[in-house]
Design an enzyme around this catalytic site. Structure first.
Site, mmCIF file in Angstrom:
data_model
loop_
_atom_site.group_PDB
_atom_site.id
_atom_site.type_symbol
_atom_site.label_atom_id
_atom_site.label_comp_id
_atom_site.label_asym_id
_atom_site.label_seq_id
_atom_site.Cartn_x
_atom_site.Cartn_y
_atom_site.Cartn_z
ATOM 1 N N LYS A 154 34.185 104.729 -7.603
ATOM 2 C CA LYS A 154 34.833 104.033 -8.725
ATOM 3 C C LYS A 154 34.122 104.235 -10.017
ATOM 4 O O LYS A 154 32.706 104.134 -9.927
ATOM 5 C CB LYS A 154 35.103 102.469 -8.452
ATOM 6 C CG LYS A 154 33.755 101.614 -8.338
ATOM 7 C CD LYS A 154 34.018 100.133 -7.636
ATOM 8 C CE LYS A 154 32.777 99.523 -7.540
ATOM 9 N NZ LYS A 154 32.938 97.877 -7.412
ATOM 10 N N TYR A 189 16.088 96.213 -37.044
ATOM 11 C CA TYR A 189 16.457 94.905 -37.492
ATOM 12 C C TYR A 189 15.981 93.792 -37.225
ATOM 13 O O TYR A 189 15.497 93.455 -36.157
ATOM 14 C CB TYR A 189 18.013 94.749 -36.884
ATOM 15 C CG TYR A 189 18.944 95.871 -37.358
ATOM 16 C CD1 TYR A 189 19.137 96.314 -38.580
ATOM 17 C CD2 TYR A 189 19.662 96.746 -36.550
ATOM 18 C CE1 TYR A 189 20.066 97.298 -39.232
ATOM 19 C CE2 TYR A 189 20.521 97.755 -36.986
ATOM 20 C CZ TYR A 189 20.586 97.965 -38.376
ATOM 21 O OH TYR A 189 21.736 98.871 -38.726
#
Length: 388
Positions: free
Chosen positions: A44, A278
């Site tokens: 999956k 940042y």
């Protein structure tokens, strides 16, 4: 030259290298842990980020007799690719799903309640062929699955009535553990007991399933009483331990399949006191060199690992300096001066001294499942050892 071969030789910003020989070996190892049961390789979510089709083929070569997906769409892609000689099961259905397509593709579909049973029966009538249905029991996970008692009795009764009418075949009875990754958790024994009871009830009513199964990766490795006819191995197939508390990958004889690396985009000198990325959550303690790694959270690198994620550059472990941005992050190279283009390895098997997905999971406060499954489509998958 194939696309994968071209990628292997061309310079790349980043790559996720998938070792299919390791995957085949992992399947063989897992089969040895459950010698009396068949093995379902769960592919999956694009095989936990590794690539569903190449990994499905390699798993079959390693001895998997079943493939498992969450959604029917994932399963239908595998059938359409020509994987016809293996059983494929899908279990996450919503109303109006592609039941008829699943029946015509000879998939095993999971049913947890009467709405789904009604829909699959209607689709079987339309298809003119019986559906392969596996009834899922909620033995204590409290997620998908049918509750014990009257709900289970009704589901079993109506499924067997439809079987007698030639509309379906009850091919499996199954469930899923809640805490198999926590050794000794009392729910493990309780769920196993409840599963036996619910299976016994269904069989007493006339069910004759091909497979009964509850074991996931951790149960396959540590709870032999749970193996029954089939074990479902997901993360362990890809060489990652389902829980550090149970043991490392090496403890179970498994080898991580994915290696994630990138080419340094820039190396530069900066003075002490220089803010990095940042928010300036990292400021250089002195004159140093910085390396720019061109991967970020848009590629699946967890922002929560800012300031903590480990990277191997030039044979040394480095740590993410400052915040991980959308497309890039920085490592402090401590004055070393590797050339731009030098490989930066975020994680791999650990055999070359590089970090592992588990190391990144610890840095991000998550589990290794999330680390590999979130690696995005901007990162090419390059397959090694695709041929036996």
């Amino acid at each position: 030259m194939t696309e994968t071969a071209a990628l292997r030789t061309a310079p790349l910003r980043a790559r996720a290298e998938i070792d299919l020989a390791a995957l085949r070996a992992n399947v063989r190892t897992l089969r040895a842990h459950a010698p009396g049961a068949a093995l379902m390789a769960v592919v999956k979510s694009d095989a936990y980020g590794h690539g569903a089709l190449p990994c499905a083929r390699a798993a079959i070569e390693g001895g998997a007799r079943w493939l498992g997906t969450a959604t029917p769409e994932e399963a239908l892609v595998l059938r359409a690719a020509g994987l016809d000689d293996v059983r494929i099961m899908c279990w996450l259905w919503t109303p109006g799903g592609p039941w008829r397509e699943a029946i015509e593709a000879d998939l095993d579909v999971s049913v947890s309640g009467m709405w789904a049973l009604r829909e699959v029966i209607a689709a079987a009538r339309q298809a003119g062929a019986p559906a392969r249905v596996q009834l899922k029991a909620d033995t204590g996970l409290g997620r998908n699955g049918c509750q014990p008692g009257d709900d289970w009795a009704e589901l079993v009764r109506e499924a067997l009535r439809a079987e007698a009418a030639g509309l379906l075949r009850v091919t499996g009875l199954w469930s899923h553990f809640a805490c198999a990754d926590e050794p000794g958790h009392p729910s493990i024994a309780a769920q196993l007991s409840r599963f036996r009871e619910m299976v016994a009830y269904a069989e007493a009513q006339g069910a004759r399933p091909e497979v009964r199964h509850i074991a996931n990766s951790p149960a396959t490795l540590t709870v032999p009483d749970s193996h029954f006819d089939l074990v479902r191995t997901g993360i362990a197939t890809y060489g990652i331990s389902p829980s550090p508390e149970l043991g490392s990958s090496a403890d179970f004889g498994l080898r991580p399949v994915m290696t994630l690396s990138a080419s340094l985009a820039l190396v530069k000198h900066v003075p002490g006191g220089h803010g990095v990325s940042y928010g300036h959550r990292y400021v250089t303690p002195g004159e140093t060199t910085l390396g720019l790694v061109p991967l970020g959270y848009a590629d699946g690198i967890p922002r929560h690992a800012s300031g903590a994620g480990p990277v191997l550059v030039g044979g040394k472990w480095r740590t993410v300096a400052g915040r991980i941005a959308m497309d890039q992050f920085v490592v402090d190279l401590g004055g070393d001066e590797p050339e731009p283009g030098t490989e930066a390895v975020l994680f791999g098997s650990g055999e070359r001294g590089e970090p592992t997905a588990e190391d990144w999971a610890q840095a991000a406060g998550t589990i290794a499942y999330e680390i590999v499954t979130r690696i995005g489509t901007r990162v090419p998958r390059v397959y090694r050892n695709a041929s036996l």
